[in-house]
Design an enzyme around this catalytic site. Structure first.
Site, PDB file in Angstrom:
ATOM      1  N   GLU A 141      -6.073  45.542 -30.856  1.00  0.00           N
ATOM      2  CA  GLU A 141      -5.711  46.784 -30.177  1.00  0.00           C
ATOM      3  C   GLU A 141      -6.773  47.835 -30.474  1.00  0.00           C
ATOM      4  OE1 GLU A 141      -2.551  50.443 -30.901  1.00  0.00           O
ATOM      5  OE2 GLU A 141      -1.933  48.403 -31.413  1.00  0.00           O
ATOM      6  N   GLU A 146      -5.038  59.462 -29.063  1.00  0.00           N
ATOM      7  CA  GLU A 146      -3.626  59.505 -29.447  1.00  0.00           C
ATOM      8  C   GLU A 146      -3.360  60.728 -30.328  1.00  0.00           C
ATOM      9  OE1 GLU A 146      -0.117  56.511 -31.003  1.00  0.00           O
ATOM     10  OE2 GLU A 146      -2.169  56.140 -31.686  1.00  0.00           O
TER      11      GLU A 146
END
Length: 358
Positions: A141, A146
């Site tokens: 990932e 974020e």
């Protein structure tokens, strides 16, 4: 009060690296998500947030279009992905929002560029721009963008199976929160890097006109660059069909293959854009109280809908470049998602890195 915590960085064993950029390769345009067809090749999750326990419902493509939660603005031609900011949500229900992932996946030898004019921010808001292989943690990932609530700095990171570490990174003066990418180590923290640029997240990002995020998945390593609007390289502003990442300067974050064999730990990635609310990260009381007051759900999710006036992405384009046959055609990865346990375990430390620069 967060500046007072800055002195604790040394005690946490956090490191800062400043080194020169590494060599790179040229890439050719293989996919362009933009204009009136922006949403044509994305999968809408169409389910309540059972991935991170958010107080949100990720709506279908048809609902997103009819309720104007995912659409292309006719004036600017930009794609808008947003949280419902017009409905009063009844108690014990969830607010509508959007989670999309690309139908195609992109293998080692790919670069993806996201041109963003506005990113979501505000109390209870948890946006992300990231990628993942279908069978997490196998295949890895990559988190490019974020944050949660009212933090002011973007964080980037990798999450993998055992054996991947950030070693001798080629990156700018960014805060390294952790270097072990193994999902089994350090309570699933992953290897996390914080961008010190105050315009990399939240209100300051949007006030500066946004910018672009560049993510390179290469055999030599994984790199992420962030450029504010005023500093976007001409290779992007000229809409070139070919890019050479060696011209981009030092990456904002970098994980060289010397510490993490990219070809071993990373499989073709689906690109994901989502906004959830509260949940395991943004809604955790100790996290929420760092930048917001009240209760995440009762004061915000079912509170005044205008709370979410800034909870939207505005994108000029997402473009993918490849150095070979890097596109894996498919029906997407609608079911890809962070597990609730994984998110909760790393979220507290993730936020701390964001707060050091406040």
């Amino acid at each position: 009060m967060f500046k007072a915590q800055y002195a604790s960085i040394a005690s946490l064993g956090l490191l800062v690296f400043v080194v020169q950029p590494a060599a790179a390769v040229s890439y050719n345009l293989v996919k362009d998500y933009s204009g009136s067809t922006f949403f044509d090749e994305w999968v809408f999750y169409d389910h309540f947030d059972n991935l991170t326990n958010g107080d949100a419902v990720f709506v279908s493509a048809s609902t997103a279009a009819s309720s104007k939660l995912a659409f292309v603005d006719s004036g600017s031609g930009h794609a808008i992905v947003k949280v419902d900011n017009t409905s009063q949500v009844p108690s014990n229900e969830k607010r509508n929002t959007v989670r999309i992932s690309t139908k195609d996946r992109y293998a080692v030898g790919s670069v993806w560029v996201a041109d963003m004019f506005h990113v979501p921010f505000g109390c209870s808001v948890w946006p992300a721009w990231w990628s993942q292989a279908p069978d997490w943690p196998i295949g890895g990932e990559i988190d490019t963008f974020e944050g949660v609530n009212q933090v002011t700095h973007n964080q980037m990171g990798l999450h993998t199976t055992t054996g991947c570490n950030q070693v001798s990174p080629v990156q700018s003066s960014t805060l390294v929160n952790s270097t072990n990418c193994d999902h089994l180590a350090d309570s699933n923290l992953g290897c996390i890097v914080t961008n010190p640029d105050a315009a990399s997240y939240g209100q300051a990002f949007s006030a500066a006109g946004g910018g672009i995020f560049v993510t390179e998945l290469a055999s030599s390593g994984i790199s992420i660059w962030f450029f504010e609007r005023k500093n976007i390289p001409s290779i992007f502003s000229s809409n070139s069909s070919t890019i050479d990442t060696s011209t981009l300067g030092t990456p904002t974050a970098n994980w060289p293959t010397g510490g993490c064999d990219v070809n071993k730990f990373f499989e073709p990635q689906a690109l994901i854009l989502d906004i959830t609310l509260c949940g395991d990260f943004a809604g955790a009381p100790t996290v929420f109280s760092q930048t917001c007051s009240g209760n995440c759900y009762t004061d915000y999710v079912i509170g005044p809908p205008s709370t979410y006036d800034n909870a939207y992405f505005e994108l000029g384009y997402v473009r993918v470049y490849g150095s070979g046959n890097t596109v894996v055609k498919g029906n997407g990865a609608a079911q890809i998602g962070l597990s609730s346990a994984y998110t909760w375990l790393f979220c507290g430390t993730l936020l701390l890195g964001m707060l050091w620069f406040n």
